[in-house]
Design a protein around this motif. Structure first.
Motif, PDB file in Angstrom:
ATOM      1  N   LEU A   7       0.830  -1.206   0.000  1.00  0.00           N
ATOM      2  CA  LEU A   7       0.000   0.000   0.000  1.00  0.00           C
ATOM      3  C   LEU A   7       0.865   1.256   0.000  1.00  0.00           C
ATOM      4  CD1 LEU A   7      -2.728   1.437   0.123  1.00  0.00           C
ATOM      5  CD2 LEU A   7      -2.679   1.138   2.609  1.00  0.00           C
ATOM      6  N   CYS A   8       1.963   1.216   0.729  1.00  0.00           N
ATOM      7  CA  CYS A   8       2.837   2.390   0.794  1.00  0.00           C
ATOM      8  C   CYS A   8       3.346   2.777  -0.596  1.00  0.00           C
ATOM      9  CB  CYS A   8       3.995   2.166   1.759  1.00  0.00           C
ATOM     10  SG  CYS A   8       5.094   0.809   1.300  1.00  0.00           S
ATOM     11  N   PHE A   9       3.641   1.787  -1.436  1.00  0.00           N
ATOM     12  CA  PHE A   9       4.107   2.106  -2.783  1.00  0.00           C
ATOM     13  C   PHE A   9       2.976   2.678  -3.628  1.00  0.00           C
ATOM     14  CE2 PHE A   9       4.953   1.113  -7.265  1.00  0.00           C
ATOM     15  CZ  PHE A   9       6.069   1.918  -7.425  1.00  0.00           C
ATOM     16  N   ALA A  10       1.785   2.149  -3.493  1.00  0.00           N
ATOM     17  CA  ALA A  10       0.640   2.694  -4.232  1.00  0.00           C
ATOM     18  C   ALA A  10       0.400   4.149  -3.841  1.00  0.00           C
ATOM     19  CB  ALA A  10      -0.607   1.844  -3.986  1.00  0.00           C
ATOM     20  N   LEU A  11       0.493   4.456  -2.549  1.00  0.00           N
ATOM     21  CA  LEU A  11       0.344   5.834  -2.079  1.00  0.00           C
ATOM     22  C   LEU A  11       1.454   6.725  -2.627  1.00  0.00           C
ATOM     23  CD1 LEU A  11      -0.598   5.187   1.654  1.00  0.00           C
ATOM     24  CD2 LEU A  11      -2.068   6.212  -0.082  1.00  0.00           C
ATOM     25  N   TYR A  12       2.667   6.236  -2.585  1.00  0.00           N
ATOM     26  CA  TYR A  12       3.831   6.983  -3.069  1.00  0.00           C
ATOM     27  C   TYR A  12       3.705   7.262  -4.568  1.00  0.00           C
ATOM     28  CZ  TYR A  12       8.681   7.723  -4.560  1.00  0.00           C
ATOM     29  OH  TYR A  12       9.819   8.208  -5.143  1.00  0.00           O
ATOM     30  N   ALA A  13       3.387   6.245  -5.343  1.00  0.00           N
ATOM     31  CA  ALA A  13       3.273   6.406  -6.798  1.00  0.00           C
ATOM     32  C   ALA A  13       2.128   7.353  -7.155  1.00  0.00           C
ATOM     33  CB  ALA A  13       3.078   5.045  -7.460  1.00  0.00           C
ATOM     34  N   ALA A  14       1.005   7.221  -6.468  1.00  0.00           N
ATOM     35  CA  ALA A  14      -0.137   8.106  -6.722  1.00  0.00           C
ATOM     36  C   ALA A  14       0.216   9.549  -6.366  1.00  0.00           C
ATOM     37  CB  ALA A  14      -1.362   7.637  -5.934  1.00  0.00           C
ATOM     38  N   SER A  15       0.875   9.750  -5.237  1.00  0.00           N
ATOM     39  CA  SER A  15       1.264  11.093  -4.816  1.00  0.00           C
ATOM     40  C   SER A  15       2.208  11.736  -5.839  1.00  0.00           C
ATOM     41  CB  SER A  15       1.932  11.033  -3.446  1.00  0.00           C
ATOM     42  OG  SER A  15       2.397  12.302  -3.064  1.00  0.00           O
ATOM     43  N   ARG A  16       3.186  10.991  -6.297  1.00  0.00           N
ATOM     44  CA  ARG A  16       4.127  11.517  -7.295  1.00  0.00           C
ATOM     45  C   ARG A  16       3.417  11.853  -8.604  1.00  0.00           C
ATOM     46  NH1 ARG A  16       9.372  11.479  -7.430  1.00  0.00           N
ATOM     47  NH2 ARG A  16       9.444  10.621  -9.536  1.00  0.00           N
ATOM     48  N   ALA A  17       2.516  10.981  -9.046  1.00  0.00           N
ATOM     49  CA  ALA A  17       1.803  11.207 -10.303  1.00  0.00           C
ATOM     50  C   ALA A  17       0.910  12.441 -10.212  1.00  0.00           C
ATOM     51  CB  ALA A  17       0.980   9.967 -10.673  1.00  0.00           C
ATOM     52  N   VAL A  18       0.204  12.572  -9.106  1.00  0.00           N
ATOM     53  CA  VAL A  18      -0.699  13.718  -8.941  1.00  0.00           C
ATOM     54  C   VAL A  18       0.113  15.010  -8.838  1.00  0.00           C
ATOM     55  CG1 VAL A  18      -2.386  14.797  -7.389  1.00  0.00           C
ATOM     56  CG2 VAL A  18      -2.583  12.369  -7.968  1.00  0.00           C
ATOM     57  N   THR A  19       1.172  14.992  -8.054  1.00  0.00           N
ATOM     58  CA  THR A  19       2.011  16.178  -7.916  1.00  0.00           C
ATOM     59  C   THR A  19       2.619  16.575  -9.259  1.00  0.00           C
ATOM     60  OG1 THR A  19       2.482  15.598  -5.615  1.00  0.00           O
ATOM     61  CG2 THR A  19       3.948  17.183  -6.644  1.00  0.00           C
ATOM     62  N   ALA A  20       3.030  15.604 -10.046  1.00  0.00           N
ATOM     63  CA  ALA A  20       3.576  15.892 -11.379  1.00  0.00           C
ATOM     64  C   ALA A  20       2.512  16.511 -12.284  1.00  0.00           C
ATOM     65  CB  ALA A  20       4.137  14.622 -12.012  1.00  0.00           C
ATOM     66  N   ARG A  21       1.278  16.080 -12.142  1.00  0.00           N
ATOM     67  CA  ARG A  21       0.185  16.640 -12.946  1.00  0.00           C
ATOM     68  C   ARG A  21      -0.106  18.079 -12.545  1.00  0.00           C
ATOM     69  NH1 ARG A  21      -1.920  18.805 -16.137  1.00  0.00           N
ATOM     70  NH2 ARG A  21      -3.969  18.511 -17.048  1.00  0.00           N
ATOM     71  N   TYR A  22       0.090  18.403 -11.277  1.00  0.00           N
ATOM     72  CA  TYR A  22      -0.085  19.769 -10.798  1.00  0.00           C
ATOM     73  C   TYR A  22       0.971  20.724 -11.360  1.00  0.00           C
ATOM     74  CZ  TYR A  22      -3.675  19.407  -7.123  1.00  0.00           C
ATOM     75  OH  TYR A  22      -4.855  19.284  -6.436  1.00  0.00           O
ATOM     76  N   ARG A  23       2.191  20.227 -11.576  1.00  0.00           N
ATOM     77  CA  ARG A  23       3.333  21.087 -11.872  1.00  0.00           C
ATOM     78  C   ARG A  23       3.081  22.089 -12.997  1.00  0.00           C
ATOM     79  NH1 ARG A  23       6.953  17.427 -11.786  1.00  0.00           N
ATOM     80  NH2 ARG A  23       7.216  17.603  -9.554  1.00  0.00           N
ATOM     81  N   PRO A  24       2.647  21.665 -14.191  1.00  0.00           N
ATOM     82  CA  PRO A  24       2.470  22.673 -15.249  1.00  0.00           C
ATOM     83  C   PRO A  24       1.345  23.665 -14.942  1.00  0.00           C
ATOM     84  CG  PRO A  24       1.734  20.509 -16.004  1.00  0.00           C
ATOM     85  CD  PRO A  24       2.394  20.312 -14.678  1.00  0.00           C
ATOM     86  N   LEU A  25       0.330  23.208 -14.239  1.00  0.00           N
ATOM     87  CA  LEU A  25      -0.776  24.100 -13.874  1.00  0.00           C
ATOM     88  C   LEU A  25      -0.310  25.171 -12.892  1.00  0.00           C
ATOM     89  CD1 LEU A  25      -3.460  21.313 -13.322  1.00  0.00           C
ATOM     90  CD2 LEU A  25      -3.245  22.785 -15.332  1.00  0.00           C
ATOM     91  N   LEU A  26       0.511  24.756 -11.942  1.00  0.00           N
ATOM     92  CA  LEU A  26       0.999  25.686 -10.928  1.00  0.00           C
ATOM     93  C   LEU A  26       2.136  26.556 -11.450  1.00  0.00           C
ATOM     94  CD1 LEU A  26       0.813  23.446  -7.748  1.00  0.00           C
ATOM     95  CD2 LEU A  26      -0.862  25.092  -8.623  1.00  0.00           C
TER      96      LEU A  26
END
Length: 139
Positions: A7-26
């Motif tokens: 579960l920790c890896f799923a949380l980590y991967a999801a967090s990284r993916a979402v944060t990366a998606r935020y980057r160009p918007l921010l």
């Protein structure tokens, strides 16, 4: 003990993916993700102490201080000593910080679209993640 079963890896991967998606918007707003979180809190409550902000974001003041300095240098907020308690610093939006909110309204919509969750799935995900956070914090 496979990586994909953790579960920790799923949380980590999801967090990284979402944060990366935020980057160009921010980037278009001139904000980093942590700065965006600070601004979200200030858009909800314009006058808040650093201590209250830290509690809301679950961050230590040592982590917040550089973020707040950059946001202040960029003209988005100001830090003021509270007249009733000189030890406490109040954070207030500047006019530019308040105006940035209008430009940021598209960010949650774009992230929601990218996630592709139904309203029910979104609510369930938030509930489960809050439960995980509370359980791990209490442990």
């Amino acid at each position: 003990m496979l990586l994909d079963d953790q579960l920790c890896f799923a949380l980590y991967a999801a967090s990284r993916a979402v944060t990366a998606r935020y980057r160009p918007l921010l980037d278009a707003l001139g904000l980093t993700y942590p700065q965006y979180l600070v601004m979200l809190v200030l858009w909800e409550q314009d006058s808040i102490s650093v201590r209250e902000l830290g509690a809301a974001l679950q961050l230590e003041s040592s982590t917040l201080s550089p973020l707040l300095k950059r946001l202040e240098a960029n003209g988005l907020l100001r830090r003021e000593r509270r007249p009733d308690d000189e030890r406490s610093v109040a954070l207030r939006l500047t006019d530019a910080g308040a105006r940035l909110r209008d430009r940021a309204t598209t960010v949650p919509l774009a992230i929601g679209d990218a996630m592709g969750l139904t309203a029910e799935e979104d609510a369930t995900a938030k509930r489960l993640l809050r439960q995980v956070t509370a359980n791990v914090s209490d442990a």
